[in-house]
Design an enzyme around this catalytic site. Structure first.
Site, short mmCIF file in Angstrom:
data_model
loop_
_atom_site.label_atom_id
_atom_site.label_comp_id
_atom_site.label_asym_id
_atom_site.label_seq_id
_atom_site.Cartn_x
_atom_site.Cartn_y
_atom_site.Cartn_z
N GLU A 161 -12.36 -12.92 16.17
CA GLU A 161 -13.18 -11.88 16.93
C GLU A 161 -12.90 -10.67 16.74
O GLU A 161 -11.52 -10.29 16.72
CB GLU A 161 -13.28 -12.45 18.49
CG GLU A 161 -14.31 -13.61 18.57
CD GLU A 161 -15.98 -13.30 18.60
OE1 GLU A 161 -16.13 -12.37 18.39
OE2 GLU A 161 -16.28 -14.25 18.76
N ASP A 180 -23.56 -11.66 13.24
CA ASP A 180 -22.01 -10.78 13.14
C ASP A 180 -21.52 -11.38 11.73
O ASP A 180 -21.55 -12.37 11.34
CB ASP A 180 -21.22 -10.99 14.48
CG ASP A 180 -20.91 -12.52 14.83
OD1 ASP A 180 -22.05 -13.46 14.52
OD2 ASP A 180 -19.98 -12.79 14.99
N HIS A 219 -19.57 -14.75 10.32
CA HIS A 219 -20.38 -15.58 11.17
C HIS A 219 -21.72 -15.74 10.75
O HIS A 219 -22.39 -17.26 10.63
CB HIS A 219 -20.13 -15.38 12.65
CG HIS A 219 -20.70 -16.34 13.48
ND1 HIS A 219 -21.07 -16.41 14.83
CD2 HIS A 219 -20.99 -17.68 13.28
CE1 HIS A 219 -21.06 -17.42 15.41
NE2 HIS A 219 -21.17 -18.61 14.55
#
Length: 231
Positions: free
Chosen positions: A158, A210, A200
């Site tokens: 992330e 994303d 993603h």
């Protein structure tokens, strides 16, 4: 993630509730039967027995509390409801890195990854300042891609920020994340290319967007290759 962090991680995303637990039970049953047969015939080597023993019912694999896979990362444990215990790459081969954006702050991402009801989390979070937080060990299967097979074969990273704010993707973040991805690629022999380092949005079946159009893939892959070559 949830409504606030919709472009981030996704849960396993396949099958009805309990299917994953049934799958683990089935695999363990096969292992127990296989181990018994192998022990009786002397076919299975001692190191293979040691590798598989922890998967038998009632046996927990030893873990070092607070251990990290990337030097310099801080450890903050995700809830066990957001990942699956494993022993990768011995039980699942790792051949991919999936890039996410949190759609929120680092603190908010940590909060939801520690919420057992969230049912999703990534292995790492990279902050705007370049700091790296590890929340799930690479050997375990994080629920980050929204696709069971991709979860099992990948490491999820992330990045703090929002997909529509290119200023959130700082030089420090790119450089730090590139070193992290390069290290992952070295550990598992993953090629440094766009077939194995993906966003993603590229995971089959996902509805996430994303890392978005402002993520500079050319810049990122160049930094990963440089870090991979110099380590």
């Amino acid at each position: 993630m949830g409504a606030e962090m919709g472009a981030g991680v996704g849960a396993e995303g396949s099958g009805p509730p309990g299917k994953d637990a049934d799958r683990r039970i089935g695999r363990r049953a096969l292992l127990v039967g296989g181990l018994a047969a192998a022990v009786g015939t002397g076919v299975l080597a001692r190191d293979e027995l040691a590798k598989l023993w922890w998967r038998m019912p009632g046996v927990e694999k030893a873990r070092v509390q607070g251990a990290v896979d990337f030097r310099g990362a801080r450890w903050l444990a995700a809830s066990t409801g957001n990942f699956r215990w494993a022993d990768r790459p011995d039980d699942y081969g790792v051949d991919m890195v999936v890039i996410h954006v949190t759609q929120g702050s680092l603190a908010s991402a940590v909060q939801v990854f520690q919420d057992p009801a969230h049912r999703a989390a990534a292995h790492y979070i990279v902050g705007k300042d370049g700091g790296i937080t590890q929340m799930i060990r690479e050997l375990d299967v994080a629920y980050h891609a929204g696709n069971r097979g991709y979860n099992e074969r990948s490491v999820g990273i992330e990045h703090e920020g929002f997909v529509d704010r290119p200023q959130d993707f700082t030089a420090a973040m790119y450089a730090s994340s590139a070193r992290l991805t390069a290290g992952i690629c070295r550990r598992y022999g993953i090629p440094v290319d766009r077939e194995h380092i993906i966003g993603h949005v590229e995971v089959p079946g996902t509805d996430h967007t994303d890392p978005g159009e402002h993520w500079d893939w050319d810049r990122y892959l160049r930094l990963v290759r440089e870090a991979h070559a110099t380590a």
